[in-house]
Every structure is written in structure tokens, then in C-alpha cells.
Design a protein around this motif. Structure first.
Motif, PDB file in Angstrom:
ATOM      1  N   CYS A 196      48.190  -3.740   5.129  1.00  0.00           N
ATOM      2  CA  CYS A 196      48.054  -5.169   4.852  1.00  0.00           C
ATOM      3  C   CYS A 196      47.335  -5.836   6.022  1.00  0.00           C
ATOM      4  N   LEU A 197      46.190  -6.439   5.726  1.00  0.00           N
ATOM      5  CA  LEU A 197      45.424  -7.175   6.734  1.00  0.00           C
ATOM      6  C   LEU A 197      45.102  -8.581   6.229  1.00  0.00           C
ATOM      7  N   ASP A 198      45.989  -9.168   5.437  1.00  0.00           N
ATOM      8  CA  ASP A 198      45.754 -10.491   4.858  1.00  0.00           C
ATOM      9  C   ASP A 198      45.390 -11.509   5.929  1.00  0.00           C
ATOM     10  N   ALA A 199      44.280 -12.224   5.692  1.00  0.00           N
ATOM     11  CA  ALA A 199      43.868 -13.331   6.559  1.00  0.00           C
ATOM     12  C   ALA A 199      43.902 -12.949   8.033  1.00  0.00           C
ATOM     13  N   ALA A 200      43.695 -11.674   8.290  1.00  0.00           N
ATOM     14  CA  ALA A 200      43.834 -11.208   9.673  1.00  0.00           C
ATOM     15  C   ALA A 200      42.675 -11.649  10.547  1.00  0.00           C
ATOM     16  N   MET A 201      41.498 -11.698   9.962  1.00  0.00           N
ATOM     17  CA  MET A 201      40.327 -11.981  10.793  1.00  0.00           C
ATOM     18  C   MET A 201      39.099 -12.154   9.920  1.00  0.00           C
ATOM     19  N   GLN A 202      38.081 -12.738  10.480  1.00  0.00           N
ATOM     20  CA  GLN A 202      36.783 -12.795   9.826  1.00  0.00           C
ATOM     21  C   GLN A 202      36.005 -11.537  10.214  1.00  0.00           C
ATOM     22  N   LEU A 203      35.543 -10.792   9.229  1.00  0.00           N
ATOM     23  CA  LEU A 203      34.864  -9.532   9.522  1.00  0.00           C
ATOM     24  C   LEU A 203      33.395  -9.754   9.878  1.00  0.00           C
ATOM     25  N   ASN A 204      33.001  -9.185  11.000  1.00  0.00           N
ATOM     26  CA  ASN A 204      31.567  -9.123  11.263  1.00  0.00           C
ATOM     27  C   ASN A 204      31.053  -7.799  10.699  1.00  0.00           C
ATOM     28  N   GLU A 205      29.753  -7.548  10.823  1.00  0.00           N
ATOM     29  CA  GLU A 205      29.161  -6.381  10.183  1.00  0.00           C
ATOM     30  C   GLU A 205      29.762  -5.081  10.707  1.00  0.00           C
ATOM     31  N   ALA A 209      37.596 -10.242  19.939  1.00  0.00           N
ATOM     32  CA  ALA A 209      36.531  -9.511  19.241  1.00  0.00           C
ATOM     33  C   ALA A 209      36.608  -8.024  19.543  1.00  0.00           C
ATOM     34  N   ALA A 210      36.884  -7.701  20.807  1.00  0.00           N
ATOM     35  CA  ALA A 210      36.963  -6.294  21.198  1.00  0.00           C
ATOM     36  C   ALA A 210      38.172  -5.611  20.562  1.00  0.00           C
ATOM     37  N   GLY A 211      39.326  -6.298  20.557  1.00  0.00           N
ATOM     38  CA  GLY A 211      40.534  -5.728  19.976  1.00  0.00           C
ATOM     39  C   GLY A 211      40.398  -5.508  18.481  1.00  0.00           C
ATOM     40  N   ARG A 212      39.727  -6.452  17.825  1.00  0.00           N
ATOM     41  CA  ARG A 212      39.519  -6.344  16.377  1.00  0.00           C
ATOM     42  C   ARG A 212      38.684  -5.104  16.046  1.00  0.00           C
ATOM     43  N   LEU A 213      37.623  -4.900  16.793  1.00  0.00           N
ATOM     44  CA  LEU A 213      36.756  -3.741  16.546  1.00  0.00           C
ATOM     45  C   LEU A 213      37.503  -2.438  16.845  1.00  0.00           C
ATOM     46  N   GLN A 214      38.319  -2.451  17.906  1.00  0.00           N
ATOM     47  CA  GLN A 214      39.114  -1.271  18.232  1.00  0.00           C
ATOM     48  C   GLN A 214      40.046  -0.895  17.077  1.00  0.00           C
ATOM     49  N   LEU A 215      40.668  -1.910  16.467  1.00  0.00           N
ATOM     50  CA  LEU A 215      41.582  -1.660  15.349  1.00  0.00           C
ATOM     51  C   LEU A 215      40.854  -0.947  14.214  1.00  0.00           C
ATOM     52  N   PHE A 216      39.688  -1.467  13.821  1.00  0.00           N
ATOM     53  CA  PHE A 216      38.984  -0.881  12.688  1.00  0.00           C
ATOM     54  C   PHE A 216      38.424   0.498  13.019  1.00  0.00           C
ATOM     55  N   GLU A 217      38.062   0.714  14.255  1.00  0.00           N
ATOM     56  CA  GLU A 217      37.625   2.046  14.664  1.00  0.00           C
ATOM     57  C   GLU A 217      38.793   3.031  14.553  1.00  0.00           C
ATOM     58  N   ALA A 218      39.971   2.579  14.985  1.00  0.00           N
ATOM     59  CA  ALA A 218      41.144   3.452  14.956  1.00  0.00           C
ATOM     60  C   ALA A 218      41.599   3.729  13.528  1.00  0.00           C
ATOM     61  N   LEU A 219      41.418   2.758  12.629  1.00  0.00           N
ATOM     62  CA  LEU A 219      41.849   2.944  11.242  1.00  0.00           C
ATOM     63  C   LEU A 219      41.107   4.090  10.558  1.00  0.00           C
ATOM     64  N   CYS A 236      33.205  -0.321   9.593  1.00  0.00           N
ATOM     65  CA  CYS A 236      34.311   0.552  10.015  1.00  0.00           C
ATOM     66  C   CYS A 236      35.408   0.601   8.946  1.00  0.00           C
ATOM     67  N   LEU A 237      35.711  -0.556   8.342  1.00  0.00           N
ATOM     68  CA  LEU A 237      36.754  -0.606   7.325  1.00  0.00           C
ATOM     69  C   LEU A 237      36.363   0.213   6.100  1.00  0.00           C
ATOM     70  N   VAL A 238      35.103   0.134   5.698  1.00  0.00           N
ATOM     71  CA  VAL A 238      34.629   0.938   4.560  1.00  0.00           C
ATOM     72  C   VAL A 238      34.861   2.422   4.832  1.00  0.00           C
ATOM     73  N   GLY A 251      26.402 -15.968  -0.615  1.00  0.00           N
ATOM     74  CA  GLY A 251      25.034 -15.502  -0.784  1.00  0.00           C
ATOM     75  C   GLY A 251      24.962 -14.010  -1.010  1.00  0.00           C
ATOM     76  N   GLU A 252      23.741 -13.464  -0.941  1.00  0.00           N
ATOM     77  CA  GLU A 252      23.509 -12.051  -1.210  1.00  0.00           C
ATOM     78  C   GLU A 252      24.204 -11.151  -0.192  1.00  0.00           C
ATOM     79  N   SER A 253      24.187 -11.544   1.080  1.00  0.00           N
ATOM     80  CA  SER A 253      24.816 -10.697   2.101  1.00  0.00           C
ATOM     81  C   SER A 253      26.314 -10.599   1.861  1.00  0.00           C
ATOM     82  N   GLY A 254      26.928 -11.717   1.469  1.00  0.00           N
ATOM     83  CA  GLY A 254      28.362 -11.698   1.178  1.00  0.00           C
ATOM     84  C   GLY A 254      28.679 -10.799   0.007  1.00  0.00           C
ATOM     85  N   ALA A 255      27.852 -10.864  -1.052  1.00  0.00           N
ATOM     86  CA  ALA A 255      28.062 -10.004  -2.220  1.00  0.00           C
ATOM     87  C   ALA A 255      27.914  -8.535  -1.848  1.00  0.00           C
TER      88      ALA A 255
END
Length: 753
Positions: free
Chosen positions: A471-480, A451-461, A485-487, A509-513
Motif C-alpha cells: 500500500c502506497l496510497d497518496a505516498a508521493m508524487q512520482l517522478n519518471e 527525493a533521495a529516500g523516495r527513490l531508494q524505496l522504489f529501487e529496493a522494491l 522503478c515501480l513498474v 496529457g499524453e505523458s500522464g496517460a
């Protein structure tokens, strides 16, 4: 009807404005004298309606065929002459084929001693005229007959193709034919399969790439199904290719082939596949290659080449002082791409060792074990110009991954990194963070992060504004936190050209949309985007509406994939209309959605404007009969189409779609599986095959094709030598019928693999 003293007159109800459309005169199982043939043909000259003439299972007395040929030019209404099972000698066949130079109404000649034989007459363009003369004998003393055949063909006007398969030409006969190539006017191909060619004959055929400027490709296989094809029609982009498969080459053959390849400086691709080559022979082959053979891709595939063997081959190839720019390992295939002349001139030193030339290394679909990975780690420091590396490791050993990443970090020239499928420890993640600022391309698909490494990646991006390919195909399930960070990262990536985010989120659901909408909003400024893949997002109408608002800004878009979403028929219609602005689009992937007739109708209006479209995938949708008719109209205008996938589209009425492929001269791959299609579709495909010279694969898996449909396909396959396989698993064919058809035509595949 010979021997029965019987004459039958048949009256047809097939009339057009009170007139018969076609008249047929048939003589069967009879012995024909010159007088008989002369009388029949002179009487039929008076027939002003469309006419077919049949002399089937007949024997022609001496001079009978000559008499017929003298009258044929006067028979202006003749559409077809059927002489099936009547032309059994090579001499008679040559007499009959001599009509080519003098009669410009001849559109095709098909002669075989033990099969159907026809001459077709029609006013067609010269490049549509073809000649097929198969299964006769030109062996030994009959080279006098071969010379006569070549003389006839040289006098003929422009031909589309010549099929001389199964004529027992052997090496010497093929060599004589090759000497005449510069004087033959052929626009597509010559088929010399099944002529008893040896490895020495193979080398003669390969040499035509050097000696004949209009030869664009050579394909030879000396396996169980002997194939030999010489292609003349220039490939797009000026490609010139050599393919040698299943030919059991010895070291001497391979070295002589290397000399031939080296003398053909315009060669762009060489494929050597399953030729029983040994590792040392491959090294010798690379050693002989000419340094002036620049920009050529050389592919060698053998069953023994695994990941570890590939690393050893890689090391040896780099030690051979050749200007290898790219080394790619894919399963059991080794591919070398030599530097082109521009890159060579930029180095300024033609004596540099190979280590200075290598720029790209790829272990595509291969996963190294620990020993292989360690060998690669020891090799990388000796490659100072390496800019791109792609690699996978078995079992994702944490220590090996960390060591490899550390070595890559030290290789300061690397700008493109593909580490798909790795298990990323926190230490490995830290190394990736240090690499990111200098990367132009990053692929981390299917990687496993903490979880920590995943967040570090998106912060660095967020700081990777120079990134061109992500390319981040099927790399991970995104939390909020991650998707926010990706946006922000996407908004900063103004140079991004390729973006692959398949299966990255599974919203509901609505949150996913809302996640989908936020991510799409982050892409609004990606004005340089060329390829985008957003498969598996379960994107519905709101997401498509947002996307259609963005599309007009993507002027350079060449590929878009929205597979496995929830695109409705009405949204699909709007999406197609928005894509109208993407005039450079080459690939459109919309499989596994909810598209129907409205979308297909819009395609008929929009797709004709996409002159570059080469791939269209509409599998697993809900298109009905009316929509398929609309789609067929669209396909007729797709002159660049190479691949179409219509697996399980929702309706079995695909006859019009199959017929429309006649207008797609570059089509290579057709998928029509799981549609419950019947013989009508197979028969339409059979009519199309003679016009699709590039076609390599047809998928008719899980349909309702019976023996009748297969018979039509088997007959048509003679006109499509490039076709490698027709998949027919789960059709209305019994086991015995399947075995019979497989023996007749090995390209029919009735298995599930």
C-alpha cells in the motif's frame, strides 16, 4: 359509524375485468356485542372477493372476540382485519392472538393498545410469519397472562420474528420468557426492548448464548433508548456475537459477564461499548476470561481510551498470561483477539506467557505521542512472536520514528509493517530498506519522503519478490525515475495479492496517460492478485482498454476500486464485460467516474453472475432513469449484497432500486444521498425494511423527502430493529417536524454529522 346512526356505501372505479379488486367493511367507534360480530362475520363469509374488515376505535363486549375467531377460518377471502385502537386490554390481545396456532392463513399479527393493530391473512411460507405484541402490561401478577402468551407462541408454527417490546416485562418476565426459548420456533429474532431491564436482566439475556444453541447473537443497551434483541438466524461463517452498549456496568456485573463469555466456547465476537468501565475493571475482565475461549475477538470501547491509555492497557493485557494473538487500538476502542485452537496447538506449550502469543499489534487511527511511542519501543523486545505492527506517531518526531524503526528492525519476527503518515528522514528510510527483504506486507501511505529516500524505496522494491501486500496510497508524487522503478518492481512481485496505489499519481496529457499504461503493463503478471485499488489516477479510455485486457488473468480478484477516474460510459460497458471472468468478485468501487445508462445496462447482464458481490459503489456518476431501471434488475440477483452506495448518481428516480433491495437479505448499508429523491423512494424503502433484518444504516441526506415519506419510514422501522440510523439532513422537513419525528424515533438523524 357509532353514535351517528349513519351508514355509508362507497362505490369504487378500481376494477379489474369488471370486478372490484378489494372490498372493505368498516365499523367505527361502535360498541359490538357478540351477536353483532357473529352476524357481520357470517354474512361476510359469503364474499368471494378480496376482503378487508375493520373494527376501529370499537369496544368489544365479552365473548365478541371469541365469536369472531370462530368465524375467521371460514372467511377465505379475508386479507386484513383492522382492530386499531380497539384492543386495549392484555386479555383481549391474548384472546385475539390465539388464532395463530389454528389458522394457517395468518401471516402476521400486530397489536398495540394505543396504536394501529392488524391481523394479515395470506398464504406465505412459515418463516415469513411474524408476531408483534407491544406496549401492553405483563407486570407483577400478570405473569399468568405471560404464561398464556408463551403457551400460544409455543403452539404456533415457525415464526420469522416476535416483537414483545414495551410490555413492562422487567427482569422476572424476561427471565420466564428466556426459559421458554428452546420451545419457541423463531428463525430471525425476538425483540425485548423497552421492558425495564436491569443489569442483572442483561446478564440473563447474555447467558442465552450458552444455554440456547440456536441463539446466534445478543444485543443489549440499557441507555436512554433501551434495546434488547436476541437473534436466531445463523450469521454467515457461523459467527456468534454479544454486544453490550450504554449499560453502566459495575465491576461485579463485568466479572459475571466474563464468566458467561468464558462458558460460551463458540463465541466469536464480544463488543462492550460505552459502559462506564474503568481501566482496572477491564484488566479484571481479561483476567477472568477462560483460556479455552479461542479465536474470539473482544472489543472494548470507552471515551477515555486514547493512544497513551491504550498502550498502558496493551502492556497490562500482555502481562495477564492470556493467549492474546492480536491487539488493535482504533480511536477509543481496544480489541483483543485470542489465539484459535490451531495456533494454540502449534505452540506446543499452553503455559507460555502472553508475550509469546502476541502476533499482531495495531494502533489504527491512533497517533502516539513521544511518551507512548517510547513505551511501545520498550515493549516490543518482549514480544518474540510479533509478526505484524501498525502504528502512527503524533507530529512524526524524527528521533522517535528512527528509534521505533530501529526496534522493529531488531524484532526479527515482524513480517507486516504499517507506518502510514510518518515523516521519513533519510536515516529512517535506510532502516526501512533493511526491513524490506523479510516483509510480506508493507503500508507506507501518506508518508513524507525526501527525493533521495523516495527513490531508494522504489529501487529496493524491485528486490521484494515475496511481498504479498503493498500500500502506497497518496505516498508521493512520482517522478519518471520512481515510476519506472515501480513498474520493474511490480513485474517482480509474483506473490502480490493486495495492491493499493490510490492517489499515487496525478497524470495529465499524453505523458500522464503513458505513465498509467506503463504501470498497468507492470501488473500483467500479477496472477495471484485479489485486491487492487487504483483510485484517483484520472484513468481514461486508453487505460481502461489496457486494464480490460489484463482482467481475465486475475482469476482470484475479489476487490477492484477505480474511483475518481475518467471511465466513460462506453468504457464502463467494456470494463463490466471483462469483469465477467472474475467470478469471485466481492467488491466493485466505481464512484466519481462518467458512467451512464450503457454501463448500467451491462450490469443487468453481468452482475447476476457475481454471486459473491457484497459491496457496490456507483456514487457520483451520470446514470439516468433507464439506467437505474437496469441497475434495479441487477440488484435483484445480488443475494450476497451488504452495502450499496448510490450517492449523487445523476437521477432522482430511485424507486425501482429501493424496491429491488427486498431481494437482498443481507443488506446492511444503503446510501441514496444527494439525489433529490422524493417520498416515493422513502415509501418504497418502508416496504423493503421488514425484509432486511441486517440493515443498520440508510443515508437519505440532501433529498426531497417530506413528512409523508418519513411517516412511512417510522412505521416500518418497527420491523427493522437492527437499523441504527437513517440520515435525513437537508430534506423537505421543517424544524418542528424534524424535532417531532426525532422524539418519536431516535434513529432518525437530521443533523449534518
Amino acid at each position: 359509524d357509532g353514535g351517528k346512526d349513519q351508514v355509508m356505501l362507497q362505490f369504487s372505479s378500481d376494477r379489474s375485468h369488471g370486478e372490484l379488486k378489494t372490498k372493505l367493511f368498516r365499523v367505527n367507534k361502535s360498541s359490538l356485542t357478540p351477536s353483532d360480530v357473529n352476524k357481520v362475520c357470517r354474512k361476510l363469509v359469503q364474499c368471494c372477493l378480496s376482503l378487508e374488515l375493520e373494527f376501529t376505535q370499537c369496544s368489544f363486549a365479552e365473548k365478541s372476540i371469541e365469536n369472531m375467531l370462530r368465524v375467521l377460518p371460514k372467511m377465505s377471502s379475508l386479507q386484513r382485519l383492522n382492530v386499531s385502537y380497539s384492543i386495549t386490554s392484555t386479555t383481549d390481545a391474548l384472546t385475539l392472538i390465539s388464532c395463530f396456532p389454528d389458522n394457517h392463513r395468518v401471516s402476521s399479527v400486530e397489536l398495540s393498545p394505543q396504536g394501529e393493530s392488524f391481523i394479515h391473512f395470506d398464504e406465505v411460507k412459515a418463516e415469513q410469519v411474524n408476531c408483534r405484541l407491544t406496549d401492553f402490561s405483563f407486570r407483577g401478577d400478570n405473569f399468568v397472562l405471560l404464561d398464556r402468551l408463551l403457551d400460544i407462541l409455543q403452539q404456533a408454527r415457525q415464526l420469522s420474528y416476535i416483537d414483545l417490546s414495551g410490555n413492562q416485562l422487567e427482569d422476572e418476565g424476561v427471565r420466564r420468557l428466556l426459559e421458554s426459548l428452546p420451545r419457541l420456533r423463531v428463525s430471525s429474532y425476538i425483540n425485548l426492548s423497552k421492558n425495564g431491564l436491569s443489569q442483572l436482566g442483561l446478564l440473563d439475556v447474555a447467558r442465552t448464548l450458552c444455554t440456547c444453541t440456536n441463539v446466534s447473537a445478543v444485543e443489549v443497551s440499557l441507555g436512554e433508548e433501551e434495546r434488547c434483541l436476541i437473534w436466531f438466524r445463523q450469521k454467515r461463517g457461523g459467527e456468534k456475537t454479544l454486544s453490550v452498549r450504554d449499560s453502566t456496568l459495575q465491576r461485579d456485573h463485568l466479572l459475571r459477564l466474563a464468566t458467561i463469555v468464558s462458558n460460551c466456547l463458540s463465541l466469536t465476537n464480544v463488543e462492550l461499548r460505552n459502559n462506564m468501565l474503568e481501566s482496572e475493571w477491564i484488566e479484571s475482565f481479561v483476567t477472568v476470561l477462560n483460556l479455552n475461549l479461542r479465536g474470539c475477538a473482544i472489543s472494548i470501547e470507552e471515551c477515555w481510551i486514547g493512544a497513551e491509555e491504550a498502550v498502558h492497557l496493551l502492556c497490562r493485557c500482555l502481562q495477564l498470561s492470556k493467549p492474546v494473538q492480536t491487539i488493535r487500538i482504533d480511536h477509543t476502542r481496544l480489541q483483543l483477539v485470542l489465539m484459535n485452537s490451531t495456533e494454540m496447538s502449534q505452540t506446543g506449550d499452553f503455559s507460555l506467557p502472553a508475550q509469546s502469543a502476541a502476533k499482531n499489534i495495531s494502533f489504527f487511527n491512533n497517533r502516539l505521542d513521544v511518551d507512548g511511542a517510547e513505551l511501545l519501543c520498550s515493549l516490543l523486545p518482549s514480544l518474540p512472536n510479533l509478526t505484524s505492527i501498525s502504528v502512527g506517531i503524533k507530529d512524526s518526531s524524527v528521533s522517535v520514528v528512527e528509534e521505533l524503526l530501529h526496534v522493529i528492525l531488531m524484532s526479527t519476527s515482524i513480517q507486516c509493517l504499517n507506518l502510514s503518515g510518518f515523516f521519513m528522514s533519510d536515516a529512517a528510510a535506510q532502516t526501512v530498506m533493511k526491513l524490506l527483504p523479510r516483509l510480506r506486507s508493507l503500508s507506507m501511505s501518506h508518508c513524507v519522503w525526501s527525493a533521495a529516500g523516495r527513490l531508494q524505496l522504489f529501487e529496493a522494491l524491485k528486490k521484494c519478490s515475496a511481498l504479498e501486500d503493498l500500500c502506497l496510497d497518496a505516498a508521493m508524487q512520482l517522478n519518471e525515475d520512481c515510476w519506472r522503478c515501480l513498474v520493474k518492481a511490480l513485474r517482480n512481485m509474483n506473490s502480490l495479492q493486495i495492491l493499493e496505489l490510490n492517489e499515487i499519481i496525478k497524470p495529465s496529457g499524453e505523458s500522464g496517460a503513458d505513465v498509467v499504461l506503463d504501470l498497468l503493463a507492470g501488473m500483467e503478471e500479477l496472477t495471484q492478485i485479489q485486491e487492487i485499488e487504483l483510485g484517483g489516477w484520472r484513468m481514461a479510455d486508453r487505460g481502461i482498454q489496457k486494464l480490460t485486457g489484463i482482467l481475465p488473468a486475475w482469476k482470484d480478484l475479489r476487490k477492484i476500486s477505480l474511483s475518481k477516474n475518467l471511465v466513460s460510459d462506453s468504457s464502463g460497458e467494456k470494463l463490466l464485460e471483462a469483469l465477467r471472468t472474475c467470478s469471485h468478485l466481492e467488491e466493485l468501487h466505481l464512484s466519481s467516474n462518467l458512467l451512464g445508462d450503457l454501463t448500467a445496462a451491462r450490469m443487468a447482464l453481468v452482475l447476476p453472475s457475481m454471486s459473491h458481490l457484497s459491496v457496490l459503489d456507483l456514487s457520483e456518476n451520470r446514470i439516468g432513469n433507464e439506467g437505474l431501471l437496469s441497475l434495479s434488475k441487477a440488484i435483484m440477483n445480488l443475494k450476497s449484497l451488504r452495502k450499496i452506495q448510490l450517492t449523487s448518481v445523476g437521477d432522482s428516480e430511485l424507486g425501482a432500486v429501493a424496491a429491488s433491495l427486498r431481494h437482498c437479505p443481507f443488506i446492511q448499508d444503503v446510501g441514496l444521498g444527494w439525489n433529490n429523491c422524493g417520498d416515493d423512494v422513502a415509501q418504497e424503502l418502508a416496504k423493503v425494511l421488514p425484509f432486511c433484518h441486517d440493515l443498520t444504516r440508510i443515508d437519505l441526506e440532501c433529498n426531497s423527502v417530506s413528512a409523508a415519506g418519513l411517516e412511512a419510514l417510522v412505521k416500518a422501522l418497527r420491523s427493522c430493529p437492527a437499523l441504527q440510523v437513517i440520515r435525513l439532513w437537508k430534506n423537505k422537513v421543517s424544524l418542528n417536524e424534524a424535532q417531532g419525528f426525532s422524539q418519536m424515533e431516535r434513529r432518525l438523524n437530521f443533523s449534518s454529522t
